[in-house]
Scaffold this motif. Structure first.
Motif, PDB file in Angstrom:
ATOM      1  N   MET A  13      94.446 -27.722 -27.638  1.00  0.00           N
ATOM      2  CA  MET A  13      94.723 -26.305 -27.845  1.00  0.00           C
ATOM      3  C   MET A  13      94.338 -25.911 -29.273  1.00  0.00           C
ATOM      4  SD  MET A  13      98.374 -24.279 -27.380  1.00  0.00           S
ATOM      5  CE  MET A  13      99.236 -25.768 -27.676  1.00  0.00           C
ATOM      6  N   HIS A  17      94.808 -19.624 -32.302  1.00  0.00           N
ATOM      7  CA  HIS A  17      95.088 -18.560 -31.343  1.00  0.00           C
ATOM      8  C   HIS A  17      96.584 -18.396 -31.082  1.00  0.00           C
ATOM      9  CE1 HIS A  17      90.850 -18.310 -30.642  1.00  0.00           C
ATOM     10  NE2 HIS A  17      90.793 -19.574 -30.262  1.00  0.00           N
ATOM     11  N   ILE A  18      97.411 -19.183 -31.711  1.00  0.00           N
ATOM     12  CA  ILE A  18      98.855 -19.135 -31.476  1.00  0.00           C
ATOM     13  C   ILE A  18      99.514 -18.223 -32.501  1.00  0.00           C
ATOM     14  CG2 ILE A  18     100.980 -20.493 -31.309  1.00  0.00           C
ATOM     15  CD1 ILE A  18      98.865 -21.017 -29.098  1.00  0.00           C
ATOM     16  N   TYR A  28     103.022 -17.804 -28.688  1.00  0.00           N
ATOM     17  CA  TYR A  28     102.185 -17.416 -27.549  1.00  0.00           C
ATOM     18  C   TYR A  28     100.723 -17.391 -27.969  1.00  0.00           C
ATOM     19  CZ  TYR A  28     101.796 -12.838 -29.768  1.00  0.00           C
ATOM     20  OH  TYR A  28     101.527 -11.821 -30.646  1.00  0.00           O
ATOM     21  N   ASP A  29      99.841 -17.516 -26.995  1.00  0.00           N
ATOM     22  CA  ASP A  29      98.404 -17.407 -27.221  1.00  0.00           C
ATOM     23  C   ASP A  29      98.067 -15.922 -27.159  1.00  0.00           C
ATOM     24  OD1 ASP A  29      95.620 -17.370 -27.106  1.00  0.00           O
ATOM     25  OD2 ASP A  29      95.513 -19.151 -25.848  1.00  0.00           O
ATOM     26  N   TRP A  30      97.722 -15.330 -28.280  1.00  0.00           N
ATOM     27  CA  TRP A  30      97.531 -13.877 -28.346  1.00  0.00           C
ATOM     28  C   TRP A  30      96.417 -13.395 -27.421  1.00  0.00           C
ATOM     29  CZ3 TRP A  30      92.916 -11.740 -29.734  1.00  0.00           C
ATOM     30  CH2 TRP A  30      92.020 -12.545 -30.437  1.00  0.00           C
ATOM     31  N   ARG A  31      95.458 -14.255 -27.087  1.00  0.00           N
ATOM     32  CA  ARG A  31      94.357 -13.836 -26.201  1.00  0.00           C
ATOM     33  C   ARG A  31      94.836 -13.592 -24.781  1.00  0.00           C
ATOM     34  NH1 ARG A  31      90.847 -18.841 -26.602  1.00  0.00           N
ATOM     35  NH2 ARG A  31      92.951 -19.624 -26.336  1.00  0.00           N
ATOM     36  N   LYS A  32      95.974 -14.180 -24.399  1.00  0.00           N
ATOM     37  CA  LYS A  32      96.492 -14.039 -23.034  1.00  0.00           C
ATOM     38  C   LYS A  32      97.650 -13.050 -22.944  1.00  0.00           C
ATOM     39  CE  LYS A  32      95.073 -18.677 -21.873  1.00  0.00           C
ATOM     40  NZ  LYS A  32      95.484 -20.014 -21.463  1.00  0.00           N
TER      41      LYS A  32
END
Length: 75
Positions: A13, A17-18, A28-32
């Motif tokens: 991972m 992106h976290i 959280y993964d901001w892209r999702k």
């Protein structure tokens, strides 16, 4: 020390992106994130709870025209 990937898969991972939610402090993964403010909130529920509205709702809001406001009788 072994540089092991974090998470499933050979690449692991990407921690870039976290993010941490401004409302609930979960990672959280901001892209999702389904929130309009992906870099701030983990979900639309946290966005609405913190701001009192969602940005999507604000963008869809249609203000009444002055003619319609004048036609409405004052109570």
């Amino acid at each position: 020390m072994v540089d092991a990937p974090i998470g499933p898969g050979p690449a692991g991972m990407n921690l870039n992106h976290i993010k941490v939610c401004a409302r609930c402090n979960l990672r959280y993964d901001w892209r999702k994130s389904p929130s309009s403010m992906k870099m701030t909130y983990c979900s639309s529920l946290c966005e609405k709870a913190d701001l009192g509205f969602t940005v999507e709702a604000l963008l869809r809001y249609e203000r009444a025209t002055p003619e319609a406001e004048a036609a409405t009788p004052a109570v």
